[in-house]
Design a protein around this motif. Structure first.
Motif, PDB file in Angstrom:
ATOM      1  N   MET A  12       0.851  -1.184   0.000  1.00  0.00           N
ATOM      2  CA  MET A  12       0.000   0.000   0.000  1.00  0.00           C
ATOM      3  C   MET A  12       0.888   1.235   0.000  1.00  0.00           C
ATOM      4  N   THR A  13       0.766   2.059  -1.039  1.00  0.00           N
ATOM      5  CA  THR A  13       1.585   3.267  -1.102  1.00  0.00           C
ATOM      6  C   THR A  13       0.811   4.505  -0.665  1.00  0.00           C
ATOM      7  N   GLU A  14      -0.505   4.486  -0.792  1.00  0.00           N
ATOM      8  CA  GLU A  14      -1.331   5.608  -0.373  1.00  0.00           C
ATOM      9  C   GLU A  14      -2.114   5.230   0.878  1.00  0.00           C
ATOM     10  N   ILE A  15      -2.209   6.162   1.809  1.00  0.00           N
ATOM     11  CA  ILE A  15      -2.932   5.907   3.052  1.00  0.00           C
ATOM     12  C   ILE A  15      -4.425   6.052   2.791  1.00  0.00           C
ATOM     13  N   PRO A  16      -5.235   5.017   3.046  1.00  0.00           N
ATOM     14  CA  PRO A  16      -6.697   5.143   2.860  1.00  0.00           C
ATOM     15  C   PRO A  16      -7.270   6.112   3.879  1.00  0.00           C
ATOM     16  N   ARG A  17      -8.239   6.927   3.435  1.00  0.00           N
ATOM     17  CA  ARG A  17      -8.808   7.936   4.316  1.00  0.00           C
ATOM     18  C   ARG A  17     -10.329   7.928   4.235  1.00  0.00           C
ATOM     19  N   GLU A  18     -10.960   8.065   5.409  1.00  0.00           N
ATOM     20  CA  GLU A  18     -12.416   8.094   5.486  1.00  0.00           C
ATOM     21  C   GLU A  18     -12.817   8.583   6.874  1.00  0.00           C
ATOM     22  N   ALA A  19     -13.953   9.293   6.960  1.00  0.00           N
ATOM     23  CA  ALA A  19     -14.455   9.727   8.262  1.00  0.00           C
ATOM     24  C   ALA A  19     -15.046   8.530   8.996  1.00  0.00           C
ATOM     25  N   LEU A  20     -14.787   8.447  10.304  1.00  0.00           N
ATOM     26  CA  LEU A  20     -15.253   7.306  11.084  1.00  0.00           C
ATOM     27  C   LEU A  20     -16.770   7.141  11.000  1.00  0.00           C
ATOM     28  N   SER A  21     -17.510   8.213  11.229  1.00  0.00           N
ATOM     29  CA  SER A  21     -18.967   8.125  11.208  1.00  0.00           C
ATOM     30  C   SER A  21     -19.470   7.647   9.855  1.00  0.00           C
ATOM     31  N   ASP A  22     -18.884   8.170   8.779  1.00  0.00           N
ATOM     32  CA  ASP A  22     -19.308   7.767   7.437  1.00  0.00           C
ATOM     33  C   ASP A  22     -19.092   6.274   7.226  1.00  0.00           C
ATOM     34  N   HIS A  23     -17.952   5.780   7.702  1.00  0.00           N
ATOM     35  CA  HIS A  23     -17.654   4.359   7.509  1.00  0.00           C
ATOM     36  C   HIS A  23     -18.655   3.475   8.255  1.00  0.00           C
ATOM     37  N   PHE A  24     -18.945   3.821   9.498  1.00  0.00           N
ATOM     38  CA  PHE A  24     -19.894   3.011  10.259  1.00  0.00           C
ATOM     39  C   PHE A  24     -21.301   3.102   9.673  1.00  0.00           C
ATOM     40  N   GLN A  25     -21.675   4.270   9.173  1.00  0.00           N
ATOM     41  CA  GLN A  25     -22.989   4.398   8.559  1.00  0.00           C
ATOM     42  C   GLN A  25     -23.109   3.511   7.324  1.00  0.00           C
ATOM     43  N   LEU A  26     -22.041   3.420   6.541  1.00  0.00           N
ATOM     44  CA  LEU A  26     -22.046   2.525   5.382  1.00  0.00           C
ATOM     45  C   LEU A  26     -22.172   1.070   5.819  1.00  0.00           C
ATOM     46  N   ARG A  27     -21.481   0.717   6.887  1.00  0.00           N
ATOM     47  CA  ARG A  27     -21.549  -0.655   7.388  1.00  0.00           C
ATOM     48  C   ARG A  27     -22.947  -1.003   7.895  1.00  0.00           C
ATOM     49  N   MET A  28     -23.685  -0.007   8.363  1.00  0.00           N
ATOM     50  CA  MET A  28     -25.000  -0.245   8.955  1.00  0.00           C
ATOM     51  C   MET A  28     -26.127  -0.246   7.917  1.00  0.00           C
ATOM     52  N   GLU A  29     -25.832   0.061   6.663  1.00  0.00           N
ATOM     53  CA  GLU A  29     -26.882   0.111   5.652  1.00  0.00           C
ATOM     54  C   GLU A  29     -27.535  -1.261   5.497  1.00  0.00           C
ATOM     55  N   GLY A  30     -28.854  -1.277   5.548  1.00  0.00           N
ATOM     56  CA  GLY A  30     -29.592  -2.529   5.423  1.00  0.00           C
ATOM     57  C   GLY A  30     -29.567  -3.378   6.679  1.00  0.00           C
ATOM     58  N   ARG A  31     -29.073  -2.807   7.777  1.00  0.00           N
ATOM     59  CA  ARG A  31     -28.984  -3.534   9.040  1.00  0.00           C
ATOM     60  C   ARG A  31     -29.572  -2.699  10.166  1.00  0.00           C
TER      61      ARG A  31
END
Length: 676
Positions: A1-20
């Protein structure tokens, strides 16, 4: 991995919770801002539309939480409370302070969720989301710092390397908690983990399976046992915001000894003034190690915004990155451990983390660039900066159902005399407490605590000769805590019961924002709508009564049929804005002005509802004995409405009421069809 992945914590958890939808949740943190957690973190796990007004948002979250099949629990270091701008805790979440000889330092989110859509067999499959992070449950951790997080998912019946270590970790948390703590959420997750199977292989097809670090051994021992042979002689990169106040970095020296890396780069933390946040002697000793370099992250990651003059964010991530370039391979350990002795040794802090193999389509490179300038100023920084004042072994509980308070002194020796204050105002004194035993407090102390809880759950503990310390009062029996919204009228409550969808109920509550104006942020953004509640005809009015009670009864029955007694008790015996008990309070408050016929029909609907639930759910009704007695007493207190009817209509009207009472309470049965 040469680039550091970036994402807001809340956004990531909201995506994980979709349909659940959430069933139970367990969160762990060192520093803890309860007000920020409830207002800004919790919404990421609950998929509902929320108001901009903080008070209304809390009310909507309160509704969502009570509908959970399980519970939400937060375990935090007793010395890590942060008193932020968002206020204190107000929701039905179990908050458990942990006393530890070093620091209770894990940062985890465990969410037991179920699919919203049923499978072909009619079941809603369960999944456990397990996150290891560097972020505390604070504003800086969730919104401001550079943090790291990794999430693993376990579905029912999975084979996983995580089962045994997660089970061991959760059981250790239960042991560290004060005696008598209710661990419903942890027990739900442990029950789920029993459905999975422990995978024995560390790797499959040459790829390392994800491993969970739960303590029980030093971090270097864990890393060597899992990946020692695979990463020997590779590259090592470490990002850590905190170091020991020492002349040498012993954890780094140990990792170098174990893995013999070709090159090592270590992130050099700095504050806003540019000072290096390490001891000068440690900086120099690390720089003198062979093949070791201090490093920094790129400016585009560090900047707070897109503008060039934007300040830099604080790096709070903890990452140990092992990689080789031939073959292309990368394994990362990330989570809570800093590059300190207390984080790396077996009997130091309570820590956790994930060891994961990262896909590497390209040759991995260092994220850190070597430092070209030697720092001029140095300042040793510790992770306790920003936490609340002091640490107290005192645990306080208040039960809204029984209106009692208890205290637990979490030390081996008895407590001294304690003085409790609320924002520098004396609240009560607590006599010496026996060690590690829950002690009932006097009635006057319980009343003082209850009075304070209407405004804040954060109180200060004073001991002569010591710095005061904040504690978070643990509230129980939350169904009986007065609602966050008490301004709904009798008509409002009945109308709310009759609304069928969650969207309708959310819009109704949002329209009542004017009742809470000035009590929280965002109230100026709420549309000040008014819903007409008055019915034009006698028929409409009484049809509305019956429809509202019918909706309430169906909701209670649904909860009891699904073995969700907590939800049923909220609606029947609670003190929330839509509870039956609150409706009776409104009727009592309006007893002199309320139309006697309206009041009498409402009370008869209450009696009919209770009679039907008692008949069809006798075991539940017996279990609620004390609540049933209180409800019966309140109904008896309102008998004056019947007296008003007799007074206004004459004694002969009493014969009609006797007949009416009998047939009103006797529910009609459908006529069975017969063959012609």
């Amino acid at each position: 991995m040469t680039e550091i992945p970036r994402e807001a914590l809340s956004d990531h958890f909201q995506l994980r919770m979709e349909g659940r939808r959430l069933r139970s949740a367990v969160l762990m943190t060192y520093q803890f801002d309860p007000g920020f957690f409830e207002q800004e973190v919790l919404p990421a796990f609950v998929d509902i539309g929320l108001s901009h007004a903080s008070a209304i948002r809390l009310l909507q979250l309160d509704d969502a939480i009570r509908d959970l099949a399980g519970e939400i629990s937060v375990y935090y270091d007793a010395g890590g409370l942060v008193v932020g701008d968002a206020g204190s805790a107000k929701l039905d979440v179990r908050y458990v302070p942990i006393q530890h000889n070093a620091i209770f330092h894990p940062k985890n989110v465990l969410l037991l969720v179920e699919d919203e859509e049923a499978d072909e067999d009619g079941f809603h499959p369960l999944t456990l989301l397990v996150a290891c992070m560097s972020a505390n449950l604070t504003r800086s951790g969730w919104w401001e710092n550079i943090e790291c997080c990794h999430v693993e998912e376990i579905t029912e019946g999975d084979k996983t390397r995580l089962k045994d270590d997660l089970t061991k970790f959760l059981q250790s948390i239960k042991r560290r908690s004060p005696d008598g703590t209710n661990h419903v959420a942890i027990d739900d997750i442990l029950t789920f983990l029993r459905t999975s199977e422990q995978r024995k292989q560390r790797s499959i097809a040459g790829e390392l399976q994800s491993h969970f670090y739960c303590g029980g051994e030093s971090l270097p021992e864990f890393l060597e046992r899992q990946i020692g042979n695979q990463m020997q002689g590779g590259y090592l990169e470490i990002i850590s915001p905190y170091f020991d106040d020492a002349e040498q970095c012993e954890p780094l020296i140990e990792l170098i000894r174990l893995f013999e890396p070709k090159e090592v780069r270590v992130f050099l933390p700095r504050n806003a003034a540019g000072e290096a946040l390490v001891r000068k002697e440690l900086f120099e000793s690390v720089a003198e190690l062979p093949k070791v370099h201090w490093g920094h992250l790129s400016k585009d990651i560090m900047r707070r915004g897109s503008r060039e003059e934007a300040g830099e964010r604080f790096v709070h991530a903890k990452i140990y990155r092992f990689f080789t370039q031939n073959p292309k391979r990368e394994i990362c350990f990330l989570g809570s451990p800093n590059l300190t002795r207390s984080a790396h040794q077996k009997d130091g802090n309570v820590e956790s983390g994930f060891l994961v193999e990262v896909p590497t389509p390209r040759r991995p490179e260092f994220w850190l660039s070597p430092e070209s300038k030697t720092p001029v100023e140095f300042k040793v920084s510790g992770e306790d900066e920003g936490a609340g004042a002091g640490r107290s072994p005192l645990n306080l509980r208040y039960n809204w159902d029984s209106e009692t308070a208890t205290a637990f002194w979490d030390e081996k020796k008895a407590s001294p005399e304690l003085r409790i204050t609320d924002r520098n105002v004396a609240l009560c004194d607590i006599s010496a407490l026996n060690p590690r035993k829950w002690t009932a407090l006097p009635i006057e102390v319980a009343k003082a605590i209850a009075g304070a809880l209407s405004n804040t759950s954060l109180l200060e503990v004073h001991v002569d000769g010591e710095e005061p310390a904040f504690i978070l009062v643990q509230e129980e029996g939350m169904s009986h805590k007065p609602s966050l919204l008490l301004q709904l009228s009798t008509a409002d409550i009945l109308r709310y019961w009759s609304l069928l969808s969650a969207e309708q109920r959310a819009a109704f509550i949002d329209s009542r924002a004017t009742d809470l104006a000035g009590t929280g942020t965002g109230t100026d953004l709420v549309v000040r709508a008014k819903i007409a509640l008055d019915n034009d005809s006698l028929f409409d009015r009484f049809a509305g009564f019956f429809h509202a009670f019918g909706c309430l009864e169906r909701a209670v029955r649904k909860s009891l049929d699904e073995r969700q007694a907590k939800q049923a008790s909220y609606r029947l015996f609670g003190r929330k804005y839509d509870s039956l008990g609150t409706l009776l309070d409104r009727v009592s408050a309006q007893i002199e002005t309320l139309d006697a016929v309206d009041g009498y029909v409402i009370l008869m609907c209450c009696k009919q509802l209770c009679s039907e639930i008692e008949k069809d759910y006798p075991e539940y009704w017996r279990e609620q004995g004390e609540n049933v007695k209180k409800l019966d007493a309140r109904l008896a207190d309102l008998a004056s409405i019947r007296d008003r009817l007799l007074k206004e209509n004459g004694d002969e009207f009493g014969e009609f009421l006797t007949w009416f009472d009998k047939w009103f309470l006797k529910r009609a049965k459908p006529v069975e069809a017969t063959d012609a």
